[in-house]
Design an enzyme around this catalytic site. Structure first.
Site, PDB file in Angstrom:
ATOM      1  N   LYS A  89      37.837  44.899  44.735  1.00 56.55           N
ATOM      2  CA  LYS A  89      38.402  43.826  45.574  1.00 56.55           C
ATOM      3  C   LYS A  89      39.354  42.955  44.754  1.00 56.55           C
ATOM      4  O   LYS A  89      40.489  42.707  45.167  1.00 56.55           O
ATOM      5  CB  LYS A  89      37.256  42.974  46.143  1.00 56.55           C
ATOM      6  CG  LYS A  89      37.707  41.810  46.984  1.00 56.55           C
ATOM      7  CD  LYS A  89      36.540  40.953  47.438  1.00 56.55           C
ATOM      8  CE  LYS A  89      36.028  40.081  46.327  1.00 56.55           C
ATOM      9  NZ  LYS A  89      35.018  39.101  46.738  1.00 56.55           N
ATOM     10  N   ASP A 132      37.143  41.984  51.512  1.00 55.85           N
ATOM     11  CA  ASP A 132      36.130  40.995  51.170  1.00 55.85           C
ATOM     12  C   ASP A 132      35.129  40.899  52.319  1.00 55.85           C
ATOM     13  O   ASP A 132      35.172  41.682  53.269  1.00 55.85           O
ATOM     14  CB  ASP A 132      36.781  39.637  50.856  1.00 55.85           C
ATOM     15  CG  ASP A 132      37.322  38.962  52.108  1.00 55.85           C
ATOM     16  OD1 ASP A 132      37.386  39.614  53.177  1.00 55.85           O
ATOM     17  OD2 ASP A 132      37.665  37.775  52.028  1.00 55.85           O
TER      18      ASP A 132
END
Ligand code: SF4
Length: 235
Positions: A122, A140
């Site tokens: 991420k 996320d």
């Protein structure tokens, strides 16, 4: 409506709903700063990270200054972000690796970035898409939850979700789509109780209240239906 058609329609609507979108962590020209902010953002709000790093970078502007300061001094400042001992260690170790393993240069690939402690896919995707112009979907907690409810992704594995979204979104939309998932997740499609009756995407969403009666992909989404007063699943 086929999934791709629905994805296109959702994308158009998201542009209408959130014409201006951007990463909510502060970004400047220093790549190290965004790495630090991203590591600190684990279990912490972006607003608080921005406040704390404004102080942190005034005192220790770059990775060499982190090395001179040491973990304890870094930790003192980042305490409000939570898990400060672990995070201070990560940040110090990151600075050390930039010096010792990367010759003072921050690497530009996701694989290399993920060698830093506290940096997963991420964060690596965030760095390359925001600062190196490499298209990437940042999955996320908001992106996972909202894209799942919208029936654009399945499961809870961010790597799988990333691939699913890359398939149905144009490359230039990968990064902004992630930002818009955050916008929508904060404004309407919250973890605890989405406000489907106020949602501009409800006509296109298989998880909306009463969505059983609507034509989506011709099948029910695997996500939970949210009746009045019911709680959404946690992100
Ligand atoms: S209709 Fe409800 S579940 Fe679907 S995106 Fe909107 S708020 Fe989220």
């Amino acid at each position: 409506m086929r999934k791709q058609e629905r994805a296109d329609a959702i994308l158009r609507k998201l542009h209408e709903l959130y014409p201006e979108t951007a990463c909510t962590l502060d970004i400047d020209e220093n790549v190290f700063h965004l790495l630090v902010r991203a590591v600190l953002s684990a279990q912490c709000t972006d607003v608080r990270v921005n406040q704390v790093t404004a102080v942190l970078f005034k005192k220790f502007p770059d990775y060499e200054d982190f090395l001179k300061a040491g973990e304890a001094k870094i930790g003192e400042i980042i305490k409000p972000c939570g898990f400060w001992k672990v995070k201070a260690h990560y940040l110090y170790e990151m600075a050390r690796m930039i010096r010792d393993d990367f010759n003072g240069e921050i690497p530009k690939t996701q694989d290399e970035l993920q060698k830093f402690p506290g940096v997963g896919r991420k964060v690596a995707n965030l760095i390359v898409s925001e600062l190196f112009g490499i298209p990437a979907v940042v999955v996320d907690t908001h992106c996972m939850r909202v894209s799942g409810r919208l029936g654009l992704s399945s499961g809870k594995n961010p790597a799988v979700i990333e691939k699913e979204l890359m398939k149905i979104l144009p490359e230039e939309e990968w990064a902004p789509f992630g930002h818009r998932m955050v916008d929508h997740g904060r404004a309407v499609c919250m973890a605890r109780g989405p406000k489907c009756s106020e949602c501009g995407l409800s006509d296109l969403c298989p998880s909306a209240e009463g969505a059983d009666a609507k034509k989506t992909d011709g099948k029910k989404s695997g996500t939970k239906k949210y009746g009045k007063g019911s709680k959404g699943k946690k992100a």
